[in-house]
Motif scaffolding. Structure first.
Motif, PDB file in Angstrom:
ATOM      1  N   ARG A  20       2.391  51.613 -47.342  1.00  0.00           N
ATOM      2  CA  ARG A  20       1.132  52.712 -47.539  1.00  0.00           C
ATOM      3  C   ARG A  20       0.349  52.826 -46.484  1.00  0.00           C
ATOM      4  N   GLY A  21       0.857  52.215 -45.214  1.00  0.00           N
ATOM      5  CA  GLY A  21      -0.046  52.638 -43.833  1.00  0.00           C
ATOM      6  C   GLY A  21      -1.054  51.348 -43.616  1.00  0.00           C
ATOM      7  N   GLY A  22      -1.129  50.176 -44.291  1.00  0.00           N
ATOM      8  CA  GLY A  22      -1.811  49.210 -44.343  1.00  0.00           C
ATOM      9  C   GLY A  22      -1.109  48.033 -43.253  1.00  0.00           C
ATOM     10  N   ARG A  23      -2.065  46.946 -43.316  1.00  0.00           N
ATOM     11  CA  ARG A  23      -1.382  45.653 -42.547  1.00  0.00           C
ATOM     12  C   ARG A  23      -1.741  44.499 -43.370  1.00  0.00           C
ATOM     13  N   LEU A  24      -0.818  43.540 -43.219  1.00  0.00           N
ATOM     14  CA  LEU A  24      -1.148  42.151 -43.801  1.00  0.00           C
ATOM     15  C   LEU A  24      -1.354  41.303 -42.719  1.00  0.00           C
ATOM     16  N   VAL A  25      -2.179  40.609 -42.679  1.00  0.00           N
ATOM     17  CA  VAL A  25      -2.332  39.569 -41.536  1.00  0.00           C
ATOM     18  C   VAL A  25      -2.447  38.169 -42.221  1.00  0.00           C
ATOM     19  N   LEU A  26      -1.749  37.189 -41.647  1.00  0.00           N
ATOM     20  CA  LEU A  26      -1.962  35.902 -41.953  1.00  0.00           C
ATOM     21  C   LEU A  26      -2.698  35.008 -40.935  1.00  0.00           C
ATOM     22  N   ALA A  27      -3.767  34.298 -41.737  1.00  0.00           N
ATOM     23  CA  ALA A  27      -4.828  33.498 -41.182  1.00  0.00           C
ATOM     24  C   ALA A  27      -4.708  32.001 -41.449  1.00  0.00           C
ATOM     25  N   ARG A  28      -5.028  31.443 -40.180  1.00  0.00           N
ATOM     26  CA  ARG A  28      -5.340  30.036 -40.132  1.00  0.00           C
ATOM     27  C   ARG A  28      -4.076  29.136 -40.710  1.00  0.00           C
ATOM     28  N   PRO A  29      -2.833  29.299 -40.493  1.00  0.00           N
ATOM     29  CA  PRO A  29      -1.886  28.621 -41.248  1.00  0.00           C
ATOM     30  C   PRO A  29      -1.790  27.207 -40.367  1.00  0.00           C
ATOM     31  N   ARG A  30      -1.696  26.283 -41.370  1.00  0.00           N
ATOM     32  CA  ARG A  30      -1.531  25.016 -40.645  1.00  0.00           C
ATOM     33  C   ARG A  30       0.102  24.947 -39.942  1.00  0.00           C
ATOM     34  N   PRO A  31      -0.066  23.772 -39.394  1.00  0.00           N
ATOM     35  CA  PRO A  31       1.118  23.685 -38.522  1.00  0.00           C
ATOM     36  C   PRO A  31       2.414  23.580 -39.139  1.00  0.00           C
ATOM     37  N   VAL A  32       2.416  23.031 -40.428  1.00  0.00           N
ATOM     38  CA  VAL A  32       3.753  22.953 -41.416  1.00  0.00           C
ATOM     39  C   VAL A  32       3.945  24.596 -41.719  1.00  0.00           C
ATOM     40  N   VAL A  33       3.148  25.244 -41.872  1.00  0.00           N
ATOM     41  CA  VAL A  33       3.365  26.625 -42.382  1.00  0.00           C
ATOM     42  C   VAL A  33       3.835  27.316 -41.359  1.00  0.00           C
ATOM     43  N   SER A  34       3.181  27.154 -40.056  1.00  0.00           N
ATOM     44  CA  SER A  34       3.483  27.899 -38.884  1.00  0.00           C
ATOM     45  C   SER A  34       4.988  27.572 -38.529  1.00  0.00           C
ATOM     46  N   ARG A  35       5.399  26.305 -38.819  1.00  0.00           N
ATOM     47  CA  ARG A  35       6.764  25.882 -38.445  1.00  0.00           C
ATOM     48  C   ARG A  35       7.752  26.656 -39.457  1.00  0.00           C
ATOM     49  N   VAL A  36       7.378  26.765 -40.605  1.00  0.00           N
ATOM     50  CA  VAL A  36       8.379  27.332 -41.574  1.00  0.00           C
ATOM     51  C   VAL A  36       8.659  28.845 -41.139  1.00  0.00           C
TER      52      VAL A  36
END
Length: 99
Positions: free
Chosen positions: A62-78
């Protein structure tokens, strides 16, 4: 802008609640940017990743954006292992005016 804060483990047992919260947020036509604050997430499995991918698709459709904020290292790794760190917009913190 809307912020959905997520805490704890995101797995098969908890993902239905997350999916429901994301569905409400992605249906809000006034929301052009949905920030998913992952600072409180200590574990993210495939079902959680699927929920985030589905929410991103809903927002971009629908023309929007989704942003992921402040992931911990374990989540960033996944996210990195899956190559999703190149798909999602990931930021160190949500914008100060986000509510």
């Amino acid at each position: 802008m809307a912020v959905v804060s997520v805490e704890g483990e995101v797995d098969l047992a908890t993902v239905p609640g997350l999916r429901a919260r994301l569905a409400v947020a992605t249906r809000d036509e006034a929301c052009e940017c949905l920030v998913v604050d992952l600072a409180g997430v200590g574990f993210l499995d495939a079902s959680g990743v699927g929920a985030l991918v589905a929410a991103r698709r809903a927002m971009t459709a629908r023309g929007g954006r989704l942003v992921l904020a402040r992931p911990r290292p374990v989540v960033s790794r996944v996210l990195g292992i899956l190559g999703l760190d190149r798909v999602f917009e990931i930021v160190p913190a949500p914008a100060p005016d986000a509510h």
